[in-house]
Design a protein around this motif. Structure first.
Motif, PDB file in Angstrom:
ATOM      1  N   LEU A  88       5.472   7.594 -36.430  1.00  0.00           N
ATOM      2  CA  LEU A  88       5.576   8.450 -35.246  1.00  0.00           C
ATOM      3  C   LEU A  88       6.573   9.583 -35.457  1.00  0.00           C
TER       4      LEU A  88
ATOM      5  N   ARG B  78       1.884  13.836 -31.641  1.00  0.00           N
ATOM      6  CA  ARG B  78       2.491  12.795 -30.797  1.00  0.00           C
ATOM      7  C   ARG B  78       1.967  12.902 -29.371  1.00  0.00           C
ATOM      8  N   ALA B  79       1.846  14.126 -28.858  1.00  0.00           N
ATOM      9  CA  ALA B  79       1.327  14.328 -27.498  1.00  0.00           C
ATOM     10  C   ALA B  79      -0.115  13.837 -27.403  1.00  0.00           C
ATOM     11  N   GLN B  80      -0.908  14.130 -28.409  1.00  0.00           N
ATOM     12  CA  GLN B  80      -2.303  13.664 -28.418  1.00  0.00           C
ATOM     13  C   GLN B  80      -2.354  12.146 -28.450  1.00  0.00           C
ATOM     14  N   LEU B  81      -1.515  11.528 -29.254  1.00  0.00           N
ATOM     15  CA  LEU B  81      -1.464  10.073 -29.332  1.00  0.00           C
ATOM     16  C   LEU B  81      -1.059   9.468 -27.990  1.00  0.00           C
ATOM     17  N   ARG B  82      -0.083  10.078 -27.322  1.00  0.00           N
ATOM     18  CA  ARG B  82       0.320   9.600 -25.991  1.00  0.00           C
ATOM     19  C   ARG B  82      -0.852   9.639 -25.019  1.00  0.00           C
ATOM     20  N   ARG B  83      -1.596  10.754 -25.025  1.00  0.00           N
ATOM     21  CA  ARG B  83      -2.762  10.875 -24.134  1.00  0.00           C
ATOM     22  C   ARG B  83      -3.806   9.813 -24.453  1.00  0.00           C
TER      23      ARG B  83
ATOM     24  N   LEU C 260      -3.306   6.848 -25.894  1.00  0.00           N
ATOM     25  CA  LEU C 260      -2.809   5.538 -25.497  1.00  0.00           C
ATOM     26  C   LEU C 260      -2.883   5.355 -23.988  1.00  0.00           C
ATOM     27  N   LYS C 261      -2.574   6.418 -23.251  1.00  0.00           N
ATOM     28  CA  LYS C 261      -2.671   6.362 -21.791  1.00  0.00           C
ATOM     29  C   LYS C 261      -4.118   6.115 -21.369  1.00  0.00           C
TER      30      LYS C 261
END
Length: 130
Positions: free
Chosen positions: A108, A116-121, A123-124
């Motif tokens: 990460l 990282r922002a794409q991964l957060r989206r 995962l959400k």
């Protein structure tokens, strides 16, 4: 010692050739004959047709490509998309980590902010489905 280095170089070269062949199959799409793959690769570097055939058979035995008869020869196509293949490799590498959470943390930290922002989206989104 020199024999071991020679074997290691051969393995690296085979891995590079397998990756190059897979790249051609993904780029061309559909079913491809060894001749079609060879034509693309031979334009970049000298390579024997039989080497391409050997690599395709090796990839078929590993389950990375399918094959079907095309006249007297076989035609090949990838089993998985490039992205599916990359995801599977990432999972294999992660499985080798002694401390999985630590490896994920280092991964990460290495990502660009937009990744990282794409991964957060993602995962959400996965959390809202589950």
């Amino acid at each position: 010692m020199e024999a071991a280095r020679s074997v290691a170089r051969a393995k690296v070269q085979m891995g590079e050739l397998e990756a190059a062949v897979m790249g051609v199959l993904w780029e061309l799409g559909g079913w491809c004959t060894p001749g079609e793959v060879h034509d693309v690769l031979a334009a970049e570097r000298p390579l024997a047709y039989t080497t391409v055939m050997t690599i395709l058979v090796r990839l078929w035995k590993k389950g990375r490509v399918r094959r079907q008869r095309d006249g007297r020869a076989f035609a090949y196509r990838p089993v998985f998309s490039r992205e599916e293949e990359v995801a599977a490799r990432m999972n294999e590498v992660l499985a080798k980590a002694g401390d999985r959470p630590q490896a994920l943390s280092f991964f990460l930290e290495s990502l660009a902010p937009h990744d990282r922002a794409q991964l957060r989206r993602m995962l959400k989104d996965q959390g809202s489905r589950g």
